[in-house]
Scaffold this motif. Structure first.
Motif, PDB file in Angstrom:
ATOM      1  N   ALA A  75      42.899 -64.399 -22.850  1.00 21.30           N
ATOM      2  CA  ALA A  75      43.664 -65.251 -21.914  1.00 21.30           C
ATOM      3  C   ALA A  75      42.756 -66.294 -21.247  1.00 21.30           C
ATOM      4  O   ALA A  75      41.648 -65.981 -20.805  1.00 21.30           O
ATOM      5  N   ASP A  76      43.287 -67.524 -21.166  1.00 27.47           N
ATOM      6  CA  ASP A  76      42.596 -68.617 -20.467  1.00 27.47           C
ATOM      7  C   ASP A  76      42.820 -68.432 -18.972  1.00 27.47           C
ATOM      8  O   ASP A  76      43.951 -68.278 -18.500  1.00 27.47           O
ATOM      9  N   CYS A  77      41.756 -68.446 -18.211  1.00 29.28           N
ATOM     10  CA  CYS A  77      41.856 -68.181 -16.782  1.00 29.28           C
ATOM     11  C   CYS A  77      42.398 -69.372 -15.980  1.00 29.28           C
ATOM     12  O   CYS A  77      42.786 -69.204 -14.819  1.00 29.28           O
ATOM     13  N   GLY A 103      45.053 -66.511 -15.909  1.00 27.07           N
ATOM     14  CA  GLY A 103      44.547 -65.310 -16.559  1.00 27.07           C
ATOM     15  C   GLY A 103      44.737 -64.082 -15.688  1.00 27.07           C
ATOM     16  O   GLY A 103      45.015 -62.982 -16.191  1.00 27.07           O
ATOM     17  N   ALA A 104      44.609 -64.244 -14.362  1.00 20.89           N
ATOM     18  CA  ALA A 104      44.812 -63.105 -13.472  1.00 20.89           C
ATOM     19  C   ALA A 104      46.253 -62.605 -13.537  1.00 20.89           C
ATOM     20  O   ALA A 104      46.532 -61.397 -13.516  1.00 20.89           O
ATOM     21  N   GLY A 134      31.967 -70.665 -13.963  1.00 24.71           N
ATOM     22  CA  GLY A 134      32.332 -70.238 -12.622  1.00 24.71           C
ATOM     23  C   GLY A 134      32.119 -68.749 -12.481  1.00 24.71           C
ATOM     24  O   GLY A 134      32.951 -67.959 -12.904  1.00 24.71           O
ATOM     25  N   GLU A 135      30.968 -68.413 -11.918  1.00 24.32           N
ATOM     26  CA  GLU A 135      30.634 -66.994 -11.805  1.00 24.32           C
ATOM     27  C   GLU A 135      31.561 -66.276 -10.847  1.00 24.32           C
ATOM     28  O   GLU A 135      31.885 -65.109 -11.008  1.00 24.32           O
ATOM     29  N   GLU A 136      32.016 -67.018  -9.843  1.00 22.00           N
ATOM     30  CA  GLU A 136      32.904 -66.394  -8.874  1.00 22.00           C
ATOM     31  C   GLU A 136      34.228 -66.019  -9.519  1.00 22.00           C
ATOM     32  O   GLU A 136      34.760 -64.914  -9.290  1.00 22.00           O
ATOM     33  N   ALA A 137      34.767 -66.948 -10.318  1.00 17.57           N
ATOM     34  CA  ALA A 137      36.031 -66.665 -11.008  1.00 17.57           C
ATOM     35  C   ALA A 137      35.881 -65.500 -11.977  1.00 17.57           C
ATOM     36  O   ALA A 137      36.757 -64.635 -12.108  1.00 17.57           O
ATOM     37  N   ALA A 138      34.744 -65.439 -12.675  1.00 22.10           N
ATOM     38  CA  ALA A 138      34.499 -64.345 -13.614  1.00 22.10           C
ATOM     39  C   ALA A 138      34.437 -63.023 -12.877  1.00 22.10           C
ATOM     40  O   ALA A 138      34.973 -61.994 -13.330  1.00 22.10           O
ATOM     41  N   ALA A 139      33.753 -63.017 -11.731  1.00 20.91           N
ATOM     42  CA  ALA A 139      33.631 -61.772 -10.975  1.00 20.91           C
ATOM     43  C   ALA A 139      34.987 -61.293 -10.496  1.00 20.91           C
ATOM     44  O   ALA A 139      35.287 -60.085 -10.508  1.00 20.91           O
ATOM     45  N   ALA A 185      39.659 -56.975 -16.098  1.00 20.79           N
ATOM     46  CA  ALA A 185      39.396 -57.553 -17.413  1.00 20.79           C
ATOM     47  C   ALA A 185      38.209 -56.841 -18.042  1.00 20.79           C
ATOM     48  O   ALA A 185      37.279 -56.414 -17.352  1.00 20.79           O
ATOM     49  N   HIS A 186      38.245 -56.729 -19.336  1.00 17.96           N
ATOM     50  CA  HIS A 186      37.181 -56.020 -20.022  1.00 17.96           C
ATOM     51  C   HIS A 186      35.940 -56.886 -20.239  1.00 17.96           C
ATOM     52  O   HIS A 186      34.851 -56.322 -20.361  1.00 17.96           O
TER      53      HIS A 186
END
Length: 639
Positions: A56-58, A65-66, A89-94, A101-102
């Motif tokens: 999924a595209d965030c 994606g969320a 975007g590390e914040e979005a990934a976190a 998410a896996h």
């Protein structure tokens, strides 16, 4: 790799979606994919088919994606979810990783895409297997609990002191206590008092050996003794104390049935031994495997010698082919037992070559993969001999009955003795016979005879072997007259007459000798006890009939003499009872009576004496007390 992979792509850009598919195809996957842009499309896709991974595209403007991750989680599906983004975007990934998410990848760097998918697929498979294992375990535990509670066998656990920890419902039923009550008891409480020390032996065995098995005698709440066949093992989980697991089956019915069977088998064994029937079992090749002692006696062959031999050895040669054919036909039928000899006689062959008739029945059983044939044999010749003996006995009894009936109906002495001689010849099959009676002077004279010559009768005339005053004369037997010293003086007479054996049977009644029976055989003859007993029985009946006839004749003569005496008398003879009533009147001078005799019978004494007379009753000297002389004054009809 050539592995199928179903990928659901949440992406607004079709080119980005194709790029993802190309990466996966290049890695060797056979990709089946679908692209969705909205929540509704994703819900429909998830419901349409199973998926291996969701990418999924965030940063989608309408469906992030969320949101896609949340929708997947709500569906409750265990599918790998990989988030991708076109910008760093590390914040979005976190955030999205924290949401569940896996993994998280940048679209500009998809080198990790295939390893991540492989990792997640492996983890998903592990999770699936773990879930299946847990579900199976839960199902197994449920089945185990159901099995334990519904088992007909007793299942329990106890510690090494014998304290019960758990019991199933079957245990409660067997012992007659509630499950709760049993859980508070010790093994010793369930044993009969005299067997409680055995609990220590059992606990020592399971503590040292780790297992124990056997039969235990227990006592129920109602005091009944029952038997349990148990298999126990000691188990320890982790650091907990060892626990003994026990499975036992109530075998009380089997124990009692086995005891009854042993009694029954003993009875059957005794019956078979007493019946003396031969039992032979052969295999399918008709070779002997069982040869019982009765068979040994019947065929004259030992068990050791007979085992392994063909059954033909004990069948006459002319019957062997038909016997084999009979066995073959019997084996092909569904019949388990049949009598042999339905179509003709059956014969056996002894070890010495002697044939004999037999009666046989055959049965078939299938044991350990082979057919066994068992034949039960009976020597018919012995049975027929026994039947013949029984028939002879019945004939003897019948003849004796006829003799008794004939003697009781015969009046004249000559007829009595003639009937007795006929019966003796019929029952004893004697060659000659005679009856000798003592006359009034005590001289023995032939009364009747069968088969004796005049010369023989003259030669033995007057011979009487007993003293006339012998109170209990016994039969005199000479099985061989030429070997009997007491008859040596008559040896020449016996030779001339052709006599080999004889018997003298006394005719005696109430201690008085009347005569004798004489029975003769042409050859030496061993007199059996039955023959002597039968002859004595006939002799007693004959003696009774003769004595009765003699008494009857003597009584008749006495009556004739009394009548003649009365006819010559000029007096009146009166018979008067103790009450003075006339019971009999014999007037030779009717003028002495006041009335006719028929009118006086039943009257008293007053009807006969005169009115002024005195009756004198004086007992005659030397006479019995009931015999007296009574002088009367008689009133006649004309006075």
């Amino acid at each position: 790799m050539n592995r199928a992979l179903a990928v659901l792509i949440v992406e607004a850009s079709e080119s980005d979606a194709c790029r993802l598919v190309d990466w996966l195809s290049a890695a060797g996957y056979r990709v089946a994919s679908a692209r969705v842009e909205t929540a509704a499309q994703m819900q429909a896709a998830l419901a349409a088919q199973p998926w291996d991974v969701v990418i999924a595209d965030c940063n989608l403007p309408q469906f992030s994606g969320a949101a896609a991750l949340a929708l997947l989680q709500e569906a409750g599906l265990d599918i790998a979810f990989i988030a991708v983004s076109g910008a760093q975007g590390e914040e979005a990934a976190a955030i999205i990783m924290k949401a569940g998410a896996h993994d998280y990848l940048l679209k500009s760097n998809l080198a990790r895409l295939v390893p991540v998918i492989e990792r997640e697929l492996g983890q998903a498979e592990s999770r699936r297997l773990r879930q299946e294992s847990e579900a199976a375990l839960q199902a197994s535990e449920a089945r185990y609990r159901e099995l334990v509670e519904n088992s007909q066998d007793l299942i329990c656990t106890h510690d090494l002191e014998g304290n019960l920890l758990f019991v199933n419902q079957a245990a409660a039923i067997i012992f007659g206590y509630s499950s709760e009550a049993l859980a508070q008891m010790n093994l010793r409480d369930l044993l009969p008092p005299k067997l409680r020390p055995l609990a220590d032996v059992y606990l020592t065995e399971i503590r040292t050996q780790g297992c124990a098995a056997g039969v235990m005698q227990v006592r129920t709440a109602g005091g009944e003794t029952r038997y349990l066949d148990y298999r126990n093992s000691l188990q320890q989980k982790g650091s907990t104390e060892p626990v003994a697991y026990s499975v036992a089956r109530d075998i009380t019915a089997r124990i009692r049935a086995e005891a009854a069977m042993r009694v029954s088998q003993a009875q059957v064994t005794g019956i078979i031994a007493a019946a003396m029937d031969a039992i032979i079992t052969t295999d399918a090749e008709q070779r002997i495997v069982i040869f019982n002692p009765a068979a040994e006696a019947m065929f004259g062959c030992s068990q050791t010698e007979a085992r392994g031999q063909p059954l033909d050895r004990f069948i006459p040669a002319r019957f062997r082919a038909s016997h084999r054919l009979h066995i073959q036909r019997f084996a092909q039928t569904g019949v388990s037992a049949r009598k042999i000899g339905q179509f003709g006689p059956v014969y056996g062959l002894r070890a010495d070559g002697v044939e004999f008739p037999i009666e046989a029945s055959i049965s078939k059983i299938h044991v350990a993969g082979q057919d066994l044939f068992t034949v039960i044999l009976r020597d018919v010749s012995a049975r027929e001999q026994a039947a013949q003996a029984l028939r002879r006995q019945l004939d003897t009894l019948h003849s004796l009955y006829q003799i008794t009936a004939l003697i009781s109906q015969t009046e004249a002495v000559p007829e009595v003795v003639a009937a007795a001689l006929n019966s003796l010849h019929s029952v004893l099959t004697a060659d000659r016979s005679a009856i000798v009676l003592l006359d009034s002077a005590g001289v023995a004279r032939f009364e009747a005879w069968r088969g004796l010559s005049d010369a023989y009768r003259r030669a033995v005339a007057g011979h009487f072997p007993w003293s006339l005053d012998d109170p209990a004369p016994q039969p005199i037997l000479a099985p061989d007259v030429h070997q009997d010293a007491s008859l040596a003086s008559l040896s020449a007479v016996f030779v001339d007459e052709g006599i080999g054996a004889l018997a003298f049977i006394p005719l005696s009644h109430q201690g008085r000798l009347l005569g004798k029976f004489m029975i003769y055989y042409n050859t030496p003859h061993a007199f059996s006890a039955e023959e002597i007993e039968l002859t004595q029985t006939i002799a007693r009946h004959v003696a009774f009939a003769i004595a009765r006839k003699q008494a009857t004749e003597a009584l008749a003569a006495s009556e004739m003499q009394l009548r003649a005496l009365f006819a010559s008398m000029q007096d009146v003879v009166l018979v008067i009872d103790r009450e003075g009533v006339y019971r009999g009147i014999a007037p030779t001078n009717p003028a002495l009576l006041v009335r006719p005799p028929e009118e006086l019978l039943g009257k008293t004494l007053r009807c006969l004496p005169g009115r002024r007379s005195r009756t004198v009753h004086r007992r005659l000297p030397g006479r019995p007390a009931n015999l007296a002389r009574h002088p009367y004054r008689i009133r006649t009809a004309d006075w």
